[in-house]
Design an enzyme around this catalytic site. Structure first.
Site, PDB file in Angstrom:
ATOM      1  N   ARG A   1       0.798  -1.226   0.000  1.00 32.38           N
ATOM      2  CA  ARG A   1       0.000   0.000   0.000  1.00 32.38           C
ATOM      3  C   ARG A   1       0.832   1.278   0.000  1.00 32.38           C
ATOM      4  NH1 ARG A   1      -4.695  -0.527   4.421  1.00 32.38           N
ATOM      5  NH2 ARG A   1      -5.482   1.336   3.363  1.00 32.38           N
ATOM      6  N   ASP A   2       2.126   1.199   0.303  1.00 34.88           N
ATOM      7  CA  ASP A   2       3.042   2.336   0.144  1.00 34.88           C
ATOM      8  C   ASP A   2       4.286   1.840  -0.594  1.00 34.88           C
ATOM      9  OD1 ASP A   2       1.662   4.493   1.537  1.00 34.88           O
ATOM     10  OD2 ASP A   2       1.979   3.295   3.345  1.00 34.88           O
ATOM     11  N   TYR A   3       4.057   1.217  -1.728  1.00 32.77           N
ATOM     12  CA  TYR A   3       5.102   0.464  -2.401  1.00 32.77           C
ATOM     13  C   TYR A   3       5.872   1.378  -3.359  1.00 32.77           C
ATOM     14  CZ  TYR A   3       7.027  -4.074  -3.846  1.00 32.77           C
ATOM     15  OH  TYR A   3       7.829  -5.165  -4.065  1.00 32.77           O
TER      16      TYR A   3
ATOM     17  N   HIS B   1      11.079   2.949  -0.071  1.00 32.22           N
ATOM     18  CA  HIS B   1      10.903   1.966   0.998  1.00 32.22           C
ATOM     19  C   HIS B   1      11.709   0.682   0.742  1.00 32.22           C
ATOM     20  CE1 HIS B   1       6.902   4.105   2.039  1.00 32.22           C
ATOM     21  NE2 HIS B   1       7.906   4.589   2.737  1.00 32.22           N
TER      22      HIS B   1
ATOM     23  N   ARG C   1       1.057  -0.282   6.892  1.00 34.21           N
ATOM     24  CA  ARG C   1      -0.240  -0.323   6.209  1.00 34.21           C
ATOM     25  C   ARG C   1      -0.428  -1.610   5.396  1.00 34.21           C
ATOM     26  NH1 ARG C   1      -3.160   3.905   3.443  1.00 34.21           N
ATOM     27  NH2 ARG C   1      -1.649   3.812   1.756  1.00 34.21           N
TER      28      ARG C   1
END
Length: 598
Positions: free
Chosen positions: A162-164, A168, A195
């Site tokens: 979801r925050d790919y 990260h 997330r």
């Protein structure tokens, strides 16, 4: 209540309430939003990150459910995702502690503690460094494949991030302070999983969001068209053609969503969209823009592959057009070593060599010429790899030099007409264009005839061999000289296949050069040939199919065939041993025929 403490942490907090201890920790505040705080602190002598969740409230829960999203109620998601990633052998932040309590989901308290992995560079940091100092092509390819591998594993096991984004991903072994990035096979560490969602299977919607996110965030990282295809192949674990055919809709949605995110974030169109989107045409430097490259412009011509297919053609053609010609060095051991480092492992050896020759020309020429060879004989087609050469070179080197190309298709136009049209496109008159084309073709014909007129050594020849293979293999001394020298030392006269002939259009082979070889073999007589040696490259798709046809044709004539498969690892000693055994077996057979047992 749920609780996990690493043995070190359990010992450090023995006799104390873990929730009280966790929520009383102080340190550097890394991020703070409503109901969640992340701090960097030291626990028991270890640098740690602590995320503290105090409940999201019913309003946020109802809002997320109304948007068909599962609300993040605390640290539980990250805890489960970290555990699963460790089981999948995906590097992530080491788990040090976790706790969750409270039945009311809106006011649930939870914490997660992970150990600091060090001052590592993110992929986003590395992309900024690579703008001035690009990584080696091999490292970039490995990095793309590793990112795709991680993406495939998490999605196939029901995880979506979801925050790919590339910010990260940490590069293990790097150093943010010095900018050091190891050149060993990269290992990536996936972080910020708070997330993440886990299901039995990852839905289309969330796979799309993740892949579009990483695609969008990598648009300024200088990735090529070919890197996109590598990601698709690794992610789907299917051949590229099959992956694009079966999942075309998904990748179109990914492209559309990624470009939408980029426009929203940066307020402009994505850079080099033609180079980053699968299925789009790669742009080449227009021929009529060549005069802008220099005075006179310098055209680099790799001395390999098509150079031996059409000898002296292209340097004469561009010289007649008024350009300076720069040839790469003849193929040598250094070329072979460089090719093995920078080229795709799946390529055949001549295509690998082309990559090394092109790289040598970068910085020496204003542009590098690579023709698109669709057909060299009427009624036939060229090897598919020759048709894709400009795209392949553009994908690997297009950000470092300009690539120009001319399409050669004998099924539509003969060679002189194709050259005349190319000359006309850069402003030459019809007369000058015809003159340039005729001189170039005449130079090629002379060079081809000179090859045939080079008389082989007849001194003390006991055997006569035919050497067959593709022109770019037979006419490159690096590939053939050791074979010819060894055979000559054993008193074998060697003649090469004659490529100055047109094959039968009704023959069983439709690849142009393979059809010419087949025509030579059909017209071969046992009185003039004692054996044949075929030089073929490992991973040559054409030879893998026509090799048996060649062998059957020669076997019907009673002519033995030795096939030598070459790649960058082939040793001269191995070739010599096989040639010696082949020659000895033929001499033995001739001796037995001449002296039959009584």
């Amino acid at each position: 209540m749920k609780l996990f403490l690493h043995p070190e942490l359990e010992k450090h907090w023995r006799g104390k309430d873990p929730f009280t201890e966790a929520f009383n920790l102080t340190g550097e505040i890394v991020r703070q939003v409503k109901n969640r705080r992340t701090i960097k602190t030291v626990i028991g002598g270890r640098d740690c990150y602590v995320k503290l969740h105090t409940g999201v409230g019913w309003r946020q829960i109802l809002k997320d459910l109304g948007m068909l999203k599962l609300p993040v109620l605390g640290a539980d998601n990250e805890y489960q995702a970290v555990k699963l990633l460790h089981r999948l052998d995906i590097s992530t932040t080491p788990l040090y502690g976790f706790g969750s309590k409270g039945r009311n989901p809106a006011r649930r308290q939870s914490f997660i503690i992970t150990r600091d992995v060090g001052n590592l560079l993110t992929l986003e940091d590395a992309a900024l460094i690579w703008q001035s100092a690009p990584p080696s092509p091999m490292f970039r390819r490995m990095l793309v494949r590793e990112t795709a591998r991680i993406s495939r594993l998490i999605h196939s096991h029901g995880i979506n991030h979801r925050d790919y984004y590339i910010c990260h991903f940490l590069i293990v072994g790097s150093d943010r302070q010095t900018g050091y990035i190891p050149d060993t096979p990269p290992k990536l560490c996936l972080i910020d999983l708070h997330r993440a969602q886990i299901r039995s299977a990852t839905p289309y919607r969330w796979r799309l969001k993740d892949i579009a996110g990483i695609w969008f965030s990598a648009m300024d990282a200088g990735l090529s068209h070919k890197d996109t295809f590598r990601f698709i192949k690794e992610y789907t674990q299917k051949p590229l053609k099959q992956a694009l055919r079966e999942h075309r809709g998904f990748w179109k949605d990914v492209q559309r969503q990624a470009e939408k995110l980029y426009r929203k974030q940066h307020g402009k169109q994505p850079p080099a969209a033609a180079d980053t989107a699968p299925g789009r045409t790669v742009d080449f430097e227009p021929l009529n823009h060549l005069h802008r490259l220099g005075s006179p412009p310098a055209i680099g011509i790799p001395r390999t592959l098509f150079y031996h297919l059409q000898p002296r053609l292209w340097e004469n053609f561009f010289q007649e057009l008024g350009f300076q010609i720069i040839l790469s060095s003849p193929t040598g051991v250094g070329t072979l070593q460089r090719a093995s480092l920078i080229s795709e492992p799946e390529h055949c050896l001549p295509v690998k060599m082309l990559d090394a020759h092109v790289e040598e020309l970068i910085g020496r020429a204003d542009a590098v010429f690579v023709p698109r060879l669709l057909s060299l004989r009427q009624g036939h087609i060229s090897c598919p790899k020759l048709a894709a050469l400009p795209d392949s070179i553009k994908a690997d080197f297009g950000d470092r030099t300009k690539i120009i190309t001319i399409e050669i298709d004998a099924r539509r136009n003969n060679l002189p007409k194709t050259l005349r049209q190319a000359a006309r496109r850069i402003g030459l008159s019809s007369r000058d264009a015809r003159k340039a084309a005729d001189k170039a073709v005449a130079a090629m014909t002379t060079a081809q005839n000179r090859r045939l007129s080079q008389a082989p050594d007849h001194n003390q020849a006991e055997l006569k061999f035919l050497l067959l293979g593709h022109p770019y293999t037979l006419n490159d001394d690096f590939f053939t000289q050791s074979v010819k020298s060894k055979l000559s030392s054993m008193h074998v006269r060697v003649e090469k296949v004659d490529f100055n002939r047109d094959p039968d259009n009704n023959g069983p082979i439709k690849w142009d050069m393979c059809a010419v070889i087949y025509d030579n073999l059909n017209n071969l007589h046992t009185e003039t040939c004692d054996g044949a040696v075929q030089l073929t490259s490992f991973n040559c798709g054409c030879d893998s199919i026509v090799g048996n046809i060649f062998r059957d044709t020669l076997e019907a004539k009673g002519i033995p065939l030795l096939s030598l498969i070459m790649d960058e690892h082939t040793a001269k000693a191995g070739i010599d041993t096989r040639l010696e055994a082949f020659v000895d077996s033929i001499l033995s057979r001739k001796h037995q025929s001449a002296n039959p047992p009584a």
